[in-house]
Design a protein around this motif. Structure first.
Motif, PDB file in Angstrom:
ATOM      1  N   ILE A   8     -59.418 -31.716  -2.953  1.00  0.00           N
ATOM      2  CA  ILE A   8     -60.441 -31.686  -1.907  1.00  0.00           C
ATOM      3  C   ILE A   8     -60.397 -32.952  -1.055  1.00  0.00           C
ATOM      4  CG2 ILE A   8     -62.908 -31.480  -1.421  1.00  0.00           C
ATOM      5  CD1 ILE A   8     -61.980 -29.016  -2.764  1.00  0.00           C
ATOM      6  N   THR A   9     -60.368 -34.101  -1.729  1.00  0.00           N
ATOM      7  CA  THR A   9     -60.345 -35.349  -0.957  1.00  0.00           C
ATOM      8  C   THR A   9     -58.992 -35.550  -0.279  1.00  0.00           C
ATOM      9  OG1 THR A   9     -59.781 -36.540  -2.988  1.00  0.00           O
ATOM     10  CG2 THR A   9     -62.121 -36.488  -2.342  1.00  0.00           C
ATOM     11  N   PHE A  10     -57.927 -35.050  -0.905  1.00  0.00           N
ATOM     12  CA  PHE A  10     -56.605 -35.125  -0.277  1.00  0.00           C
ATOM     13  C   PHE A  10     -56.612 -34.383   1.053  1.00  0.00           C
ATOM     14  CE2 PHE A  10     -52.642 -32.975   0.652  1.00  0.00           C
ATOM     15  CZ  PHE A  10     -51.758 -34.036   0.745  1.00  0.00           C
ATOM     16  N   ARG A  11     -57.095 -33.142   1.045  1.00  0.00           N
ATOM     17  CA  ARG A  11     -57.136 -32.342   2.275  1.00  0.00           C
ATOM     18  C   ARG A  11     -57.935 -33.056   3.358  1.00  0.00           C
ATOM     19  NH1 ARG A  11     -59.190 -27.394  -1.257  1.00  0.00           N
ATOM     20  NH2 ARG A  11     -57.215 -26.875  -2.262  1.00  0.00           N
ATOM     21  N   HIS A  12     -59.048 -33.632   2.943  1.00  0.00           N
ATOM     22  CA  HIS A  12     -59.908 -34.303   3.922  1.00  0.00           C
ATOM     23  C   HIS A  12     -59.205 -35.502   4.543  1.00  0.00           C
ATOM     24  CE1 HIS A  12     -63.404 -36.836   5.237  1.00  0.00           C
ATOM     25  NE2 HIS A  12     -63.668 -35.676   5.827  1.00  0.00           N
ATOM     26  N   ALA A  13     -58.554 -36.305   3.691  1.00  0.00           N
ATOM     27  CA  ALA A  13     -57.847 -37.482   4.208  1.00  0.00           C
ATOM     28  C   ALA A  13     -56.744 -37.060   5.167  1.00  0.00           C
ATOM     29  CB  ALA A  13     -57.262 -38.293   3.046  1.00  0.00           C
ATOM     30  N   ALA A 136     -49.420 -20.879   2.832  1.00  0.00           N
ATOM     31  CA  ALA A 136     -48.890 -22.247   2.824  1.00  0.00           C
ATOM     32  C   ALA A 136     -47.445 -22.256   3.324  1.00  0.00           C
ATOM     33  CB  ALA A 136     -48.956 -22.832   1.415  1.00  0.00           C
ATOM     34  N   VAL A 137     -47.144 -23.122   4.273  1.00  0.00           N
ATOM     35  CA  VAL A 137     -45.750 -23.278   4.705  1.00  0.00           C
ATOM     36  C   VAL A 137     -45.051 -24.278   3.784  1.00  0.00           C
ATOM     37  CG1 VAL A 137     -46.313 -22.840   7.122  1.00  0.00           C
ATOM     38  CG2 VAL A 137     -46.159 -25.194   6.322  1.00  0.00           C
ATOM     39  N   VAL A 138     -43.769 -23.992   3.521  1.00  0.00           N
ATOM     40  CA  VAL A 138     -42.964 -24.932   2.734  1.00  0.00           C
ATOM     41  C   VAL A 138     -41.631 -25.129   3.460  1.00  0.00           C
ATOM     42  CG1 VAL A 138     -42.037 -25.519   0.483  1.00  0.00           C
ATOM     43  CG2 VAL A 138     -44.006 -23.993   0.649  1.00  0.00           C
ATOM     44  N   ASP A 139     -41.555 -26.159   4.251  1.00  0.00           N
ATOM     45  CA  ASP A 139     -40.318 -26.504   4.945  1.00  0.00           C
ATOM     46  C   ASP A 139     -39.774 -27.799   4.361  1.00  0.00           C
ATOM     47  OD1 ASP A 139     -42.097 -28.367   5.877  1.00  0.00           O
ATOM     48  OD2 ASP A 139     -41.274 -28.399   7.893  1.00  0.00           O
ATOM     49  N   GLY A 140     -38.779 -28.364   5.004  1.00  0.00           N
ATOM     50  CA  GLY A 140     -38.183 -29.606   4.515  1.00  0.00           C
ATOM     51  C   GLY A 140     -39.189 -30.740   4.437  1.00  0.00           C
ATOM     52  N   ASN A 141     -40.089 -30.809   5.412  1.00  0.00           N
ATOM     53  CA  ASN A 141     -41.126 -31.848   5.395  1.00  0.00           C
ATOM     54  C   ASN A 141     -42.028 -31.715   4.180  1.00  0.00           C
ATOM     55  OD1 ASN A 141     -40.721 -33.270   7.975  1.00  0.00           O
ATOM     56  ND2 ASN A 141     -41.248 -31.311   8.898  1.00  0.00           N
ATOM     57  N   VAL A 142     -42.495 -30.501   3.940  1.00  0.00           N
ATOM     58  CA  VAL A 142     -43.449 -30.274   2.849  1.00  0.00           C
ATOM     59  C   VAL A 142     -42.797 -30.553   1.508  1.00  0.00           C
ATOM     60  CG1 VAL A 142     -44.887 -28.540   1.719  1.00  0.00           C
ATOM     61  CG2 VAL A 142     -44.791 -28.643   4.221  1.00  0.00           C
ATOM     62  N   VAL A 143     -41.546 -30.137   1.354  1.00  0.00           N
ATOM     63  CA  VAL A 143     -40.821 -30.435   0.120  1.00  0.00           C
ATOM     64  C   VAL A 143     -40.760 -31.945  -0.107  1.00  0.00           C
ATOM     65  CG1 VAL A 143     -38.524 -30.439  -0.931  1.00  0.00           C
ATOM     66  CG2 VAL A 143     -39.440 -28.334   0.057  1.00  0.00           C
ATOM     67  N   PRO A 168     -45.670 -23.316  -5.319  1.00  0.00           N
ATOM     68  CA  PRO A 168     -46.975 -23.293  -6.015  1.00  0.00           C
ATOM     69  C   PRO A 168     -47.812 -24.543  -5.728  1.00  0.00           C
ATOM     70  CG  PRO A 168     -45.205 -22.657  -7.511  1.00  0.00           C
ATOM     71  CD  PRO A 168     -44.543 -23.158  -6.261  1.00  0.00           C
ATOM     72  N   THR A 169     -47.169 -25.688  -5.646  1.00  0.00           N
ATOM     73  CA  THR A 169     -47.899 -26.924  -5.337  1.00  0.00           C
ATOM     74  C   THR A 169     -48.475 -26.872  -3.924  1.00  0.00           C
ATOM     75  OG1 THR A 169     -46.217 -28.026  -6.673  1.00  0.00           O
ATOM     76  CG2 THR A 169     -47.760 -29.438  -5.480  1.00  0.00           C
ATOM     77  N   ALA A 170     -47.656 -26.403  -2.988  1.00  0.00           N
ATOM     78  CA  ALA A 170     -48.143 -26.290  -1.607  1.00  0.00           C
ATOM     79  C   ALA A 170     -49.344 -25.366  -1.534  1.00  0.00           C
ATOM     80  CB  ALA A 170     -47.011 -25.788  -0.707  1.00  0.00           C
ATOM     81  N   GLU A 171     -49.316 -24.294  -2.293  1.00  0.00           N
ATOM     82  CA  GLU A 171     -50.433 -23.347  -2.281  1.00  0.00           C
ATOM     83  C   GLU A 171     -51.668 -23.952  -2.945  1.00  0.00           C
ATOM     84  OE1 GLU A 171     -48.497 -20.010  -4.135  1.00  0.00           O
ATOM     85  OE2 GLU A 171     -47.753 -19.245  -2.209  1.00  0.00           O
ATOM     86  N   ALA A 172     -51.463 -24.756  -3.967  1.00  0.00           N
ATOM     87  CA  ALA A 172     -52.593 -25.393  -4.656  1.00  0.00           C
ATOM     88  C   ALA A 172     -53.277 -26.420  -3.755  1.00  0.00           C
ATOM     89  CB  ALA A 172     -52.110 -26.067  -5.942  1.00  0.00           C
ATOM     90  N   VAL A 173     -52.478 -27.076  -2.927  1.00  0.00           N
ATOM     91  CA  VAL A 173     -53.006 -28.133  -2.070  1.00  0.00           C
ATOM     92  C   VAL A 173     -53.600 -27.567  -0.781  1.00  0.00           C
ATOM     93  CG1 VAL A 173     -52.256 -30.099  -0.663  1.00  0.00           C
ATOM     94  CG2 VAL A 173     -51.461 -29.872  -3.019  1.00  0.00           C
ATOM     95  N   LEU A 174     -53.163 -26.372  -0.394  1.00  0.00           N
ATOM     96  CA  LEU A 174     -53.556 -25.778   0.891  1.00  0.00           C
ATOM     97  C   LEU A 174     -55.070 -25.726   1.090  1.00  0.00           C
ATOM     98  CD1 LEU A 174     -52.738 -24.121   3.447  1.00  0.00           C
ATOM     99  CD2 LEU A 174     -52.973 -22.068   2.026  1.00  0.00           C
ATOM    100  N   ASP A 175     -55.489 -26.099   2.277  1.00  0.00           N
ATOM    101  CA  ASP A 175     -56.893 -25.936   2.684  1.00  0.00           C
ATOM    102  C   ASP A 175     -57.048 -24.518   3.222  1.00  0.00           C
ATOM    103  OD1 ASP A 175     -59.398 -25.979   3.729  1.00  0.00           O
ATOM    104  OD2 ASP A 175     -59.121 -27.831   4.890  1.00  0.00           O
ATOM    105  N   GLN A 176     -57.527 -23.617   2.393  1.00  0.00           N
ATOM    106  CA  GLN A 176     -57.482 -22.187   2.741  1.00  0.00           C
ATOM    107  C   GLN A 176     -58.361 -21.838   3.932  1.00  0.00           C
ATOM    108  OE1 GLN A 176     -57.278 -19.213  -0.175  1.00  0.00           O
ATOM    109  NE2 GLN A 176     -56.325 -20.522  -1.726  1.00  0.00           N
ATOM    110  N   GLY A 177     -59.426 -22.598   4.123  1.00  0.00           N
ATOM    111  CA  GLY A 177     -60.302 -22.293   5.256  1.00  0.00           C
ATOM    112  C   GLY A 177     -59.795 -22.870   6.561  1.00  0.00           C
ATOM    113  N   ASN A 178     -58.728 -23.635   6.492  1.00  0.00           N
ATOM    114  CA  ASN A 178     -58.227 -24.340   7.665  1.00  0.00           C
ATOM    115  C   ASN A 178     -56.701 -24.433   7.575  1.00  0.00           C
ATOM    116  OD1 ASN A 178     -58.498 -25.687  10.083  1.00  0.00           O
ATOM    117  ND2 ASN A 178     -58.699 -27.693   9.103  1.00  0.00           N
ATOM    118  N   ALA A 179     -56.084 -23.293   7.198  1.00  0.00           N
ATOM    119  CA  ALA A 179     -54.680 -23.309   6.785  1.00  0.00           C
ATOM    120  C   ALA A 179     -53.743 -23.737   7.910  1.00  0.00           C
ATOM    121  CB  ALA A 179     -54.279 -21.940   6.251  1.00  0.00           C
ATOM    122  N   GLY A 180     -53.995 -23.256   9.124  1.00  0.00           N
ATOM    123  CA  GLY A 180     -53.093 -23.567  10.229  1.00  0.00           C
ATOM    124  C   GLY A 180     -53.035 -25.056  10.512  1.00  0.00           C
TER     125      GLY A 180
END
Length: 335
Positions: A8-13, A136-143, A168-180
DNA sequence: AACGCGGGGGG
DNA sequence: CCCCCAGCGTT
């Protein structure tokens, strides 16, 4: 702080940083579904800086799905000239035709992934950015970001394996209400701060969550094996007669550079013993192949087959060539 | 799962 | 010189 315990705090930061640090890219300042689709196709395996001028020209000529759908294929390819991976242009053209005819219009990520040129990454990007879907997008940056945040020391065989491992990590971290916005923020962080070489950790908004930074192992993450490059040499023919240059037109059904022109292979127009003179030797690379091309002026009468065309020098700018061949032809004509 | 597909940026 | 980049389609 462990990432997965503090999402939660990660997404906010991340969101706070993105709100002020994001680059004013044209598909952000003036967003639309069409502009999102075009920008994502152009950005595949291509740095944003490289594709930006192409994007602007494209939007002038093909402002919406309908304009693109109605355009001739030659025109579409011409606007992609020099950008590489030309199947993207053909797929985008096909996509526009299908989109215009499709009812109801594709809405979900799954709908979009049925369309040509749209895979897991692009379907997630389009559906999250333009349609608000929590993908959740997973490209070279996200990896790269996730491998560093978790200090993952695994060795991956290739990029695809790494993408699968971090999904799975990208999906766990994803802010689902603000995914884009979240997805774009992740990629923006990778493109401008969490760089492959010398990441700018001092200005990183999520440094507190980064296990690699605590150990100083950032630049060693992720570990992905690379294929060796293969070296190839090719001989090309330079035949300029009466203001016309002899060029080879690559078949439309060729997997590589389909429909484009290039300098003919030397052996197709000249016998081994015919008189010739080396004009230039140039290098280019295609994926993992490094190609050295030797261009010979052919002095004997050339053999002509159906794949060869005489192109008037003043018409060369209107046909589609690969970037390197266009540049080399320009240099040789200027001599 | 592995391979082919472009071209340019940057160390 | 090297690797990498908002990956996908085919085999």
């Amino acid at each position: 702080m462990d990432l997965l315990s503090h999402t939660i705090t990660f997404r906010h930061a991340l969101a706070q940083w993105y709100a002020t640090a994001q680059r004013p890219l044209p598909w952000r300042t003036q967003p639309s579904l069409y502009r999102t689709v075009v920008s994502e196709l152009m950005a595949q395996q291509t740095q944003i800086k490289t594709m930006l001028p192409y994007f602007e020209r494209w939007m002038q000529r093909f402002p919406d799905f309908a304009a693109l759908a109605e355009a001739p294929a030659e025109d579409v390819l011409k606007h992609w000239e020099g950008l590489g991976y030309y199947s993207r242009a053909r797929n985008l053209h096909k996509l526009a035709k299908e989109y215009v005819a499709l009812e109801p219009k594709p809405r979900s990520r799954e709908d979009w992934q049925q369309l040509p040129g749209i895979g897991p990454y692009t379907s997630a990007a389009i559906s999250s950015i333009a349609l608000g879907e929590p993908a959740a997008v997973v490209d070279g940056n996200v990896v790269r970001i996730l491998a560093r945040l978790t200090d993952d020391a695994r060795v991956f065989k290739n990029n695809g394996e790494a993408v699968k491992a971090f999904t799975p990590t990208a999906e766990a971290v994803l802010d689902q209400g603000n995914a884009g916005e979240h997805n774009q923020a992740m990629m923006e962080l990778g493109a401008t701060v969490c760089l492959k070489h010398k990441p700018l950790c001092t200005v990183c908004p999520v440094l507190a969550y980064c296990a690699a930074s605590r150990k100083g192992s950032q630049e060693a993450r992720p570990k992905i094996e690379r294929k060796a490059t293969v070296k190839v040499e090719v001989e090309r023919a330079w035949v300029l007669q009466a203001g016309k240059l002899l060029l080879h037109r690559i078949a439309e059904d060729s997997g590589q550079l389909a429909g484009q022109y290039e300098l003919p292979r030397l052996e197709t127009v000249a016998s081994p013993r015919s008189a010739k003179q080396l004009l230039a030797s140039k290098s280019r690379s295609i994926t993992h192949r490094r190609i050295k091309e030797h261009i010979y002026q052919v002095k004997a009468k050339p053999r002509i087959d159906a794949s060869l065309e005489w192109v008037r020098v003043e018409d060369i700018e209107r046909i589609t060539l690969s970037g390197p061949h266009r540049r080399w032809i320009g240099e040789l004509l200027a001599r």
